[in-house]
Motif scaffolding. Structure first.
Motif, PDB file in Angstrom:
ATOM      1  N   PRO A 132      49.682 -24.104 -44.117  1.00 31.27           N
ATOM      2  CA  PRO A 132      49.154 -25.710 -43.301  1.00 31.27           C
ATOM      3  C   PRO A 132      50.168 -26.560 -44.559  1.00 31.27           C
ATOM      4  N   GLU A 133      50.148 -25.886 -45.941  1.00 27.14           N
ATOM      5  CA  GLU A 133      51.253 -26.834 -46.907  1.00 27.14           C
ATOM      6  C   GLU A 133      52.233 -26.889 -46.884  1.00 27.14           C
TER       7      GLU A 133
ATOM      8  N   LYS B 145      52.728 -35.868 -44.946  1.00 30.15           N
ATOM      9  CA  LYS B 145      51.601 -35.595 -45.291  1.00 30.15           C
ATOM     10  C   LYS B 145      50.267 -36.381 -44.182  1.00 30.15           C
ATOM     11  N   GLN B 146      51.065 -36.853 -43.634  1.00 27.68           N
ATOM     12  CA  GLN B 146      50.227 -37.602 -41.917  1.00 27.68           C
ATOM     13  C   GLN B 146      51.003 -36.694 -40.786  1.00 27.68           C
TER      14      GLN B 146
ATOM     15  N   LYS C  95      44.304 -30.672 -37.577  1.00 28.95           N
ATOM     16  CA  LYS C  95      43.339 -31.431 -37.143  1.00 28.95           C
ATOM     17  C   LYS C  95      42.893 -30.483 -36.026  1.00 28.95           C
ATOM     18  N   ASP C  96      41.099 -30.289 -35.766  1.00 31.74           N
ATOM     19  CA  ASP C  96      40.988 -30.293 -35.438  1.00 31.74           C
ATOM     20  C   ASP C  96      41.306 -29.039 -34.212  1.00 31.74           C
TER      21      ASP C  96
ATOM     22  N   ARG D  94      51.007 -32.932 -40.599  1.00 27.97           N
ATOM     23  CA  ARG D  94      49.779 -32.097 -41.198  1.00 27.97           C
ATOM     24  C   ARG D  94      49.062 -32.725 -41.060  1.00 27.97           C
ATOM     25  N   LYS D  95      48.596 -33.419 -41.343  1.00 28.77           N
ATOM     26  CA  LYS D  95      46.515 -34.364 -41.050  1.00 28.77           C
ATOM     27  C   LYS D  95      46.786 -33.747 -38.670  1.00 28.77           C
ATOM     28  N   ASP D  96      47.987 -34.327 -38.786  1.00 28.84           N
ATOM     29  CA  ASP D  96      48.142 -34.242 -37.243  1.00 28.84           C
ATOM     30  C   ASP D  96      47.736 -32.476 -36.118  1.00 28.84           C
TER      31      ASP D  96
END
Ligand SMILES: [Zn+2]
Ligand SMILES: [Zn+2]
Length: 261
Positions: A124-125, A104-105, A112-113, A107-109
């Motif tokens: 992404p998932e 989860k962490q 993002k942005d 994929r967030k990084d």
């Protein structure tokens, strides 16, 4: 958006290319070094697009992948290549992932942005960092022969336990991964980083200043003047003298480098 739009290819010289991901906040670089017998790809990026497609446009030679260290932003495309090599101390990370780091962490990084649209095939998932067995492992002072071009392994632990730089004798280039880059702090605040080892590695590469022509890091500005290595040595001394080489002392800004413990 296609793969060739996601990656930016820059020619460093007739036999050396940078393959960069400027659409990602980390501005990640992989480097393709073409020898006479084979080519080496130093790191494979984030894994958002198909970097092998880009490599195939640049060389027909067999390609070996060399890993500066096993963080997701440097091993993303490893699965697209047949021959991959990693430091023996990070073999288990490559095979099993980094303990305690959640998907989860990651994929967030990873997503993002973003400042560019990602290739249409990327979901992404369903993103996972590469996991798999390396073809072989290396350690300090090992040499990879590309044919008229030799790459020397230099152990530079700290940012991660098996982090290395690759020194190309034929050009004097030092590929410094996440040990040396400018623009954003060098990360040394992860549980798996070792601040003391990192500053030791700064001092180690400081001794290479005379042999090195330019420094190519894993992020941000490329082709740094070799004097950055001397600076790294001085910064290491300063941090040691001021008793700052430990977790929680914050971000330390120097002339061109900054370090976050
Ligand atoms: Zn890293
Ligand atoms: Zn990195």
């Amino acid at each position: 958006m296609s793969n060739s739009d996601w990656f930016t290819v820059e020619k460093i010289d007739t036999h050396t290319y940078a393959i960069s991901e400027y659409g990602h906040w980390e501005h990640v670089h992989a480097y393709l070094l073409i020898g006479r017998k084979q080519a080496a790809l130093i790191d494979t990026g984030i894994g958002i697009g198909d970097i092998s497609f880009v490599v195939e446009q640049l060389t027909q030679l067999p390609v070996i992948v060399l890993t500066t260290h096993v963080h997701w932003d440097h091993i993303g495309g490893h699965g697209l290549f047949k021959k991959i090599y990693v430091h023996k101390k990070e073999k288990s990370w490559l095979e099993n992932g980094i303990p305690g780091l959640s998907i989860k962490q990651i994929r967030k990084d990873v997503f993002k942005d973003l400042t560019k649209p990602i290739p249409s095939s990327v979901r992404p998932e369903s993103y996972y960092p590469f996991k798999g067995k390396p073809t072989g492992v290396f350690q300090d002072m090992d040499v990879f022969e590309l044919g008229t071009r030799k790459l020397n392994v230099i152990d530079t632990p700290g940012h991660s336990p098996g982090h290395v730089c690759f020194y190309d004798e034929s050009t004097g280039y030092l590929f410094s991964g996440d040990l040396i880059y400018t623009g954003t702090p060098i990360y040394a605040f992860y549980p798996s980083t070792d601040p003391l080892e990192l500053v030791k590695s700064f001092k180690k590469v400081a001794h290479l200043e005379k042999e090195v022509s330019k420094v190519f890091g894993g992020h941000n500005e490329m082709g740094l003047d070799a004097s950055i290595l001397h600076e790294a040595g001085l910064d290491a001394e300063w941090l040691i003298q001021h008793d700052l080489v430990k977790f929680g002392t914050g971000t330390h800004h120097f002339q061109r480098l900054s370090v976050q413990f």
